[in-house]
Each structure stands twice: as C-alpha cells, then as structure tokens.
Motif scaffolding. Structure first.
Motif, PDB file in Angstrom:
ATOM      1  N   LEU A  33       7.031  77.877 -43.966  1.00 44.55           N
ATOM      2  CA  LEU A  33       6.883  76.524 -43.435  1.00 44.55           C
ATOM      3  C   LEU A  33       7.649  75.547 -44.319  1.00 44.55           C
ATOM      4  O   LEU A  33       7.749  75.734 -45.531  1.00 44.55           O
ATOM      5  N   PRO A  34       8.192  74.467 -43.755  1.00 41.31           N
ATOM      6  CA  PRO A  34       8.784  73.426 -44.598  1.00 41.31           C
ATOM      7  C   PRO A  34       7.750  72.930 -45.619  1.00 41.31           C
ATOM      8  O   PRO A  34       6.561  72.817 -45.299  1.00 41.31           O
ATOM      9  N   LYS A  35       8.180  72.637 -46.827  1.00 36.79           N
ATOM     10  CA  LYS A  35       7.242  72.286 -47.899  1.00 36.79           C
ATOM     11  C   LYS A  35       6.328  71.137 -47.522  1.00 36.79           C
ATOM     12  O   LYS A  35       5.114  71.175 -47.776  1.00 36.79           O
ATOM     13  N   SER A  36       6.888  70.088 -46.960  1.00 34.95           N
ATOM     14  CA  SER A  36       6.057  68.933 -46.608  1.00 34.95           C
ATOM     15  C   SER A  36       5.018  69.300 -45.559  1.00 34.95           C
ATOM     16  O   SER A  36       3.854  68.879 -45.639  1.00 34.95           O
ATOM     17  N   VAL A  37       5.400  70.100 -44.565  1.00 32.60           N
ATOM     18  CA  VAL A  37       4.459  70.521 -43.527  1.00 32.60           C
ATOM     19  C   VAL A  37       3.352  71.374 -44.134  1.00 32.60           C
ATOM     20  O   VAL A  37       2.160  71.199 -43.823  1.00 32.60           O
TER      21      VAL A  37
ATOM     22  N   ILE B  13       1.479  59.739 -37.661  1.00 30.93           N
ATOM     23  CA  ILE B  13       2.033  60.995 -37.158  1.00 30.93           C
ATOM     24  C   ILE B  13       3.145  61.449 -38.100  1.00 30.93           C
ATOM     25  O   ILE B  13       4.007  60.651 -38.480  1.00 30.93           O
ATOM     26  N   PHE B  14       3.134  62.735 -38.468  1.00 32.73           N
ATOM     27  CA  PHE B  14       4.187  63.303 -39.324  1.00 32.73           C
ATOM     28  C   PHE B  14       5.186  64.070 -38.453  1.00 32.73           C
ATOM     29  O   PHE B  14       4.803  64.984 -37.724  1.00 32.73           O
ATOM     30  N   GLU B  15       6.446  63.685 -38.556  1.00 38.17           N
ATOM     31  CA  GLU B  15       7.509  64.349 -37.805  1.00 38.17           C
ATOM     32  C   GLU B  15       8.442  65.064 -38.778  1.00 38.17           C
ATOM     33  O   GLU B  15       9.167  64.415 -39.536  1.00 38.17           O
ATOM     34  N   PRO B  16       8.438  66.401 -38.779  1.00 35.84           N
ATOM     35  CA  PRO B  16       9.248  67.158 -39.741  1.00 35.84           C
ATOM     36  C   PRO B  16      10.739  66.913 -39.577  1.00 35.84           C
ATOM     37  O   PRO B  16      11.251  66.784 -38.457  1.00 35.84           O
ATOM     38  N   GLU B  17      11.415  66.853 -40.688  1.00 36.97           N
ATOM     39  CA  GLU B  17      12.876  66.751 -40.731  1.00 36.97           C
ATOM     40  C   GLU B  17      13.337  67.570 -41.926  1.00 36.97           C
ATOM     41  O   GLU B  17      13.354  67.074 -43.053  1.00 36.97           O
TER      42      GLU B  17
END
Length: 492
Positions: A327-331, A438-442
């Motif tokens: 998973l992306p680190k922030s997610v 809301i968190f939107e992955p980038e």
C-alpha cells in the motif's frame, strides 16, 4: 492443505458469508444438490468479460484435449454390434461385473465412446453407474477412455455440475494418474483431461458467486448454496479474481468490500483475504480506482484486528501482509496508525494546532499552521503535531489534534476569495459536515479535501512571522502543488 488443486474436494464443505448494508446474505459454499444441473453453454455465455488468465488456460487445455482425442467425437456407427448393446444394458441395470465381462470381449477401444454415450443416454442419474463401471476396468487406458467419454457426455448433455466433476477428477487422479503403467501418452492425456475438468469447475464456481453478488432478490432470511471446491489459496484466488472481473464495474469496490462479511471463523478468513488481494491488484492496474485504496486499507485493518485472523495459518496471512506492505505509505498510515504527523510535501513542513501564545481567530476557533524548518517536535508541547484520524459513518475522517482534542474544520470565515481558514474547534467535538475530510491518494502522498466544502487543504505560500505558514482550503476547488501531504506514522 494439499498442493493438488482438487485434492479431497468431494468432502470439503465451505461457506462464504456476505451481506449488504441493509441485508445479510448467508452463502454456504457446499457441494450442490445432485439435482442442481448447470449448462456449460450458459456458463460460458454469462461470464463476460472472462477472467483473462483463466480463459487462456481453459482454451489451451480444451483445445489440446480435443486435438489429442478423437474419441471425444460421437461414434456414427449406424448399427452397434450385439456385445456393445449388451454391455450398455448391463451398465444401465447396474450389473457392472457383467458389463465388465461384455466389454472385455470388445477389442475395438473406439467403441467405448459409443458405449458411454448410450449408457448415459442424457440422464444424469446414470453418471454414478458409469463412474463405478470405469473404476472396475483393469486396463488403465480403457479406464481413462471411459472417464474421458463420461466428461464429454456431461458437457454435451448440459449436465456440468460441480459435485459430479469433483468426483470425476478424484477418480481420474487415483485410478489413472497415480497408476504406474509406464505409458507417457496416458499420463499426458489424463493430465489434459484433468485440466479441462478443473477449468470447467472453476467457471462454474465463478459464475455461481457472480450471480450471488448480482442477485438483487435474495431474501435476507435465506442463504444461497454454491460450491467453491477449494484445496489451496491459489485456486480460491483465481476464482475470486474471475468474480471481481464480472462484478467490479457493476457494484464498485466499496459495495463489494461491504458485502464480504467479517466472520469469527478461521476458514472464512481465506475468502476475505482473496477478495481484498484481488481488489488491490485490480486497483494497481487501473489508476482511476486509486481513491478506493483508503477504503480497502480500512477493511484490511478491520480484518487483521479480528481474533480469527490471529488463528489463521501464516501461509494465508502472508498474502494480505504483502498487500499491506505494498500500500502507499500515506494510505497505510491512515488505516493502521493510531496517531499520525501530517507533512506538507511542497515545503517539508508539519501541520500543527496553534499554541496558546498564538493568535486565535476567536475563543471557539484556533488557527492551524505548518512550522518552518521541517521539525515535528516542540519540547514544550510535542503533542500539538500529533493527529488522530477517526472514520465517520459517511466515510469521511475526523482529524483530531492530540494536544487539544480539537477537530480540524473548514467553514466560515473566508480569508479572501481564494482562501478559507482551516481551524480547530476549541469547544471540542466535531462540527458535523465542516470537520469531515477525504483522503485522495497520489503516489505515496495524499490530497486532503474538506467533505462539505469540497476544497483542498494547502499550506500558504506566504510565511507568517518567519517561522510558520497559515493553512487554508482552496476555494476554487482545485488541487495545487502546495496541497499534497504525507501521512506519517507517529504512534506513541
């Protein structure tokens, strides 16, 4: 668990529990009733688009099988001889010893297809008789031809159903494939037959689970029986990937994940893991689905906290652990960290709530800033850099400052036409819509969007007192270079 994809499948009973937001669907994955018959033609037509990898494997196996076996074609002999008819009659009468003796007098092995065709006579109740008859034949090659012809009759008669196919594979494996007769052509042909039957079972399993998810008329009080013969995670995962291909566009990630019911039984965890892994791989190949990563990560965290997960074999847990690490680190930190630090990646500065010496907007609203210099600590008040993320029922998050236990929100007032103040609510508690985010992955980072205003959080270009920046939401509702953030695990 056996490495053989269909070992001990006939006795295996499994249950997949799914639920919707308003109803619960209890789906027992068991061998179906003998009267439940599925058409191979219908199965192939309904699965669209087919799971690519399975489709290629199935096509390859079936084509090779047809090319190497002219015996799949029905005999066109207009008048079968008397011994053939007598053999058929004995099979249908369940006089198998007599049928065996009749067959021993027939030297032409090409007659076996016609014998099985006539004995089966498009009646599924004759399946067991022919299967037992094949078991009794001493010659391994003739035994293989009987199993092969029997599979062909199930297929051409539209009688493909999972339990019969499982039984056929078991008999094929133990009565032919494990026999040491030193004939490589038998091993090759039996292997092709095994693959063809396995692919037929897989298609049936995919279609039945697909129908379960897409069926809108299932009563909440009843369950749906379906068969998913499973002896390895790899087989289960292939089936679930095929299901995901069929239902993802129609249902969406969130609904699918919500329908896969959490359970306290270890044996069901395997299905949930298979679904989550399949969805993750689907997201990886489709950039438009990246916002679904947060929902997936939250569901994974719920699963991995369950008691049943702790008792799951490590070989199964390894699949979801691998997904977690990818998973992306922030997610990953949004879902799995109890406390986080939030860094603006444009300026390499950390978000914090103003301390009592800073100016407040008023008694109920506290400013938030980023601190110049890239530090996330304050010897006097280290907790003002820490944030807790709490999921709301509407799937937005509350961002709560650890130092003051205050919720971040965006509402009135605006700083100017382009900037709206980001503040914390000093009385404590949420501000309903205004404090949802809301968190939107980038990539490895995220955009943070206010749920109510639909505006992105950003750190202002202008410095304040040479040691901090104010933080706003961007009123034009666009992403900017200074609106990307990294969510870092700062759990104590």
């Amino acid at each position: 668990m056996s490495k053989n994809p269909l070992a001990n499948l006939a006795s295996l009973t499994l249950t997949l529990l799914v639920f919707t937001q308003s109803t619960t669907i209890n789906c027992s994955i068991i061998a179906p009733h003998k009267d439940t018959i599925f058409s191979a033609n219908n199965v192939n037509k309904q699965i669209s688009p087919p799971y690519e990898e399975l489709h290629k494997s199935s096509a390859s196996s079936e084509n090779a099988f047809k090319l190497t076996s002219s015996r799949f074609k029905r005999s066109t002999s207009p008048e079968p001889d008397q011994q053939l008819d007598e053999c058929v009659k004995e099979i249908q009468s369940d006089h198998l010893e007599a049928a065996k003796e009749k067959l021993s007098r027939i030297n032409d092995t090409t007659k076996i297809d016609l014998i099985v065709q006539k004995a089966y006579n498009q009646h599924h109740e004759n399946f067991d008789k022919i299967l037992k008859f094949g078991d009794m034949i001493d010659d391994v090659h003739r035994r293989l031809l009987i199993y092969k012809a029997l599979f062909n009759e199930l297929n051409t008669s539209g009688h493909l159903e999972t339990l019969s196919l499982i039984l056929l594979t078991e008999h094929l494996r133990f009565k032919v494939m494990t026999q040491d007769d030193g004939k490589p052509e038998i091993k090759r042909e039996s292997g092709l037959l095994f693959d063809a039957i396995e692919n037929a079972i897989m298609k049936l399993s995919i279609q039945k689970i697909t129908n379960l998810f897409l069926n809108k008329t299932i009563p909440a009080s009843t369950g749906v029986d379906l068969s998913l013969p499973m002896s390895s995670f790899e087989y289960t995962y292939k089936v679930i990937r095929g299901v995901i291909d069929n239902i993802l566009e129609k249902l969406g990630t969130k609904k699918i994940l919500s329908m896969v019911h959490k359970t306290n039984s270890v044996k069901y965890i395997e299905y949930v893991i298979a679904f989550q892994k399949a969805i993750f791989n689907k997201i990886q190949s489709n950039d438009s689905m990246k916002n679904d990563l947060v929902e997936l990560a939250i569901r994974m965290n719920e699963l991995m906290k369950s008691e049943a997960y702790n008792n799951t074999p490590s070989s199964i847990k390894a699949h979801i652990e691998e997904v977690k690490q990818n998973l992306p680190k922030s997610v990953r930190n949004i879902a799995f960290s109890s406390q986080v630090c939030i860094k603006n990646t444009q300026y390499n500065e950390f978000l914090y709530a103003a301390d009592p010496t800073d100016d407040f907007y008023d008694r109920e609203r506290r400013y938030v800033f980023t601190l110049l210099g890239g530090t996330k600590t304050d010897p006097m008040e280290p907790s003002k850099f820490l944030w807790k993320l709490e999921r709301r029922k509407d799937d937005a998050f509350e961002m709560i400052n650890d130092q003051y236990n205050e919720h971040l929100f965006a509402g009135d007032p605006k700083w100017d036409d382009d900037r709206r103040c980001a503040l914390t609510w000093t009385p404590g508690g949420d501000c309903v819509n205004y404090s949802g985010w809301i968190f939107e992955p980038e990539g490895q980072e995220v955009y943070i969007k206010n749920y109510f205003e639909n505006e992105y959080l950003f750190a202002d270009h202008d410095k304040l007192h040479d040691n901090k920046r104010k933080v706003f939401t961007y009123v034009p509702k666009r992403k900017t270079p200074d609106s990307t953030w990294e969510i870092i695990d700062c759990s104590k």
